[in-house]
Motif scaffolding. Structure first.
Motif, short mmCIF file in Angstrom:
data_model
loop_
_atom_site.label_atom_id
_atom_site.label_comp_id
_atom_site.label_asym_id
_atom_site.label_seq_id
_atom_site.Cartn_x
_atom_site.Cartn_y
_atom_site.Cartn_z
N PHE A 29 0.85 -1.20 0.00
CA PHE A 29 0.00 0.00 0.00
C PHE A 29 0.88 1.24 0.00
O PHE A 29 1.81 1.34 0.80
CB PHE A 29 -0.92 -0.01 1.23
N THR A 30 0.59 2.20 -0.90
CA THR A 30 1.40 3.41 -0.96
C THR A 30 0.60 4.69 -0.70
O THR A 30 1.11 5.59 -0.03
CB THR A 30 2.11 3.54 -2.32
N ASP A 31 -0.63 4.80 -1.22
CA ASP A 31 -1.36 6.06 -1.09
C ASP A 31 -2.83 5.85 -1.42
O ASP A 31 -3.20 4.82 -2.00
CB ASP A 31 -0.76 7.11 -2.04
N SER A 32 -3.65 6.83 -1.06
CA SER A 32 -5.07 6.79 -1.43
C SER A 32 -5.56 8.19 -1.75
O SER A 32 -4.97 9.19 -1.29
CB SER A 32 -5.91 6.17 -0.31
N ASP A 33 -6.62 8.25 -2.53
CA ASP A 33 -7.22 9.52 -2.93
C ASP A 33 -8.73 9.34 -2.93
O ASP A 33 -9.23 8.25 -3.26
CB ASP A 33 -6.71 9.91 -4.33
N PHE A 34 -9.47 10.39 -2.56
CA PHE A 34 -10.92 10.31 -2.50
C PHE A 34 -11.51 11.59 -3.07
O PHE A 34 -11.01 12.69 -2.79
CB PHE A 34 -11.39 10.13 -1.05
N ASP A 76 -3.36 -0.42 -9.08
CA ASP A 76 -4.23 0.43 -8.28
C ASP A 76 -5.66 -0.11 -8.26
O ASP A 76 -6.13 -0.69 -9.24
CB ASP A 76 -4.26 1.86 -8.83
N ILE A 77 -6.34 0.11 -7.15
CA ILE A 77 -7.74 -0.26 -7.00
C ILE A 77 -8.56 1.01 -7.08
O ILE A 77 -8.29 2.00 -6.38
CB ILE A 77 -7.99 -0.96 -5.64
N VAL A 78 -9.60 1.01 -7.94
CA VAL A 78 -10.48 2.15 -8.10
C VAL A 78 -11.89 1.71 -7.69
O VAL A 78 -12.42 0.75 -8.23
CB VAL A 78 -10.48 2.68 -9.55
N VAL A 79 -12.44 2.43 -6.71
CA VAL A 79 -13.80 2.16 -6.24
C VAL A 79 -14.66 3.35 -6.63
O VAL A 79 -14.35 4.49 -6.25
CB VAL A 79 -13.86 1.98 -4.70
N GLU A 80 -15.71 3.10 -7.41
CA GLU A 80 -16.67 4.15 -7.75
C GLU A 80 -18.01 3.71 -7.18
O GLU A 80 -18.42 2.57 -7.37
CB GLU A 80 -16.75 4.34 -9.26
N GLY A 81 -18.63 4.64 -6.45
CA GLY A 81 -19.86 4.23 -5.79
C GLY A 81 -20.79 5.39 -5.49
O GLY A 81 -20.50 6.55 -5.78
N THR A 82 -21.92 5.01 -4.88
CA THR A 82 -22.93 5.96 -4.44
C THR A 82 -23.35 5.58 -3.02
O THR A 82 -23.67 4.41 -2.77
CB THR A 82 -24.16 5.95 -5.36
N LEU A 112 -13.68 9.56 2.89
CA LEU A 112 -12.97 8.30 3.04
C LEU A 112 -12.68 8.14 4.52
O LEU A 112 -11.82 8.81 5.08
CB LEU A 112 -11.68 8.31 2.21
N ALA A 113 -13.44 7.26 5.19
CA ALA A 113 -13.30 7.09 6.64
C ALA A 113 -12.01 6.35 6.96
O ALA A 113 -11.32 6.70 7.93
CB ALA A 113 -14.50 6.34 7.19
N SER A 114 -11.68 5.32 6.17
CA SER A 114 -10.43 4.60 6.41
C SER A 114 -10.09 3.71 5.22
O SER A 114 -10.95 3.35 4.43
CB SER A 114 -10.50 3.74 7.68
N VAL A 115 -8.80 3.38 5.13
CA VAL A 115 -8.29 2.41 4.18
C VAL A 115 -7.40 1.47 4.98
O VAL A 115 -6.45 1.91 5.62
CB VAL A 115 -7.45 3.08 3.06
N ASN A 116 -7.76 0.20 5.00
CA ASN A 116 -6.98 -0.79 5.74
C ASN A 116 -6.56 -1.90 4.79
O ASN A 116 -7.38 -2.41 4.03
CB ASN A 116 -7.79 -1.40 6.89
N TYR A 117 -5.28 -2.27 4.88
CA TYR A 117 -4.77 -3.39 4.08
C TYR A 117 -4.08 -4.36 5.03
O TYR A 117 -3.15 -3.98 5.74
CB TYR A 117 -3.79 -2.92 3.00
N VAL A 175 -6.94 3.64 -4.53
CA VAL A 175 -5.97 3.15 -3.56
C VAL A 175 -4.79 2.60 -4.36
O VAL A 175 -4.97 1.70 -5.19
CB VAL A 175 -6.56 2.07 -2.64
N GLU A 176 -3.62 3.16 -4.12
CA GLU A 176 -2.43 2.81 -4.90
C GLU A 176 -1.58 1.77 -4.19
O GLU A 176 -1.38 1.84 -2.98
CB GLU A 176 -1.59 4.06 -5.15
N PHE A 177 -1.10 0.81 -5.00
CA PHE A 177 -0.22 -0.24 -4.50
C PHE A 177 1.01 -0.33 -5.41
O PHE A 177 0.93 -0.02 -6.60
CB PHE A 177 -0.92 -1.60 -4.51
N ASP A 178 2.13 -0.76 -4.85
CA ASP A 178 3.32 -1.10 -5.63
C ASP A 178 3.34 -2.60 -5.85
O ASP A 178 2.90 -3.36 -4.99
CB ASP A 178 4.60 -0.69 -4.90
#
Length: 161
Positions: free
Chosen positions: A49-54, A76-82, A94-99, A133-136
């Motif tokens: 895990f390297t970074d996230s953006d919302f 990278d993982i891209v989540v699009e939602g409502t 973005l409340a949290s990102v856990n890996y 959510v960015e990953f290497d």
């Protein structure tokens, strides 16, 4: 013995003997000093895990919609939602990102907008968002997306991209 038969036999034997001596060794035999190649397994890359953006894409009146899609863009993982909010003063964050253990959990929550005044529309709003959510090296094996509107987190997506 017939002289012609004797000369033919000697000539044939000599040619066969010479053929064996002139061979370059690449015939059908298996050389005894050839090393056997061993395949070395390629290690599986470990996601880091390297970074996230919302980003909130839009807010509009609507219904109680909770949905999300997960796509992989390289590593990278891209989540699009409502997610829905209970009134017009709500936005998403973005409340949290856990890996952990090859599972990524993206938690999205609704919260009161910082610029909201005292008067808010009383209608339900739909808030469209995008989380990246960015990953290497590799993407995680499982992605879980939860939404929390202040009444507890609910799983919206649980997938293996």
């Amino acid at each position: 013995m017939n002289r012609r038969t004797l000369l033919g036999t000697v000539a044939t034997t000599g040619i066969v003997a010479l053929t064996g001596c002139l061979s370059d060794g690449s015939g059908g035999g298996t050389p005894s000093d050839t090393a056997t190649a061993t395949d070395t397994p390629t290690p599986t890359p470990t996601p880091t895990f390297t970074d996230s953006d919302f980003e909130v894409l839009s807010t509009r009146g609507g219904t109680q919609v909770d949905s999300a899609t997960v796509t992989v863009d390289g590593t990278d993982i891209v989540v699009e939602g409502t997610v829905w909010g209970r009134d017009g003063c709500r936005t998403a964050e973005l409340a949290s990102v856990n890996y952990n253990a090859d599972e990524l959990t993206v938690a999205v929550a609704t919260t009161r907008r910082a610029d909201a005044g005292e008067a808010c529309t009383q209608g339900v709003v739909e808030i469209d968002y995008r989380a990246t959510v960015e990953f290497d090296d590799a993407a995680p094996g499982t992605v879980v997306v939860t939404h929390d509107r202040g009444d507890g987190a609910e799983t919206v997506v649980n997938t293996s991209p």
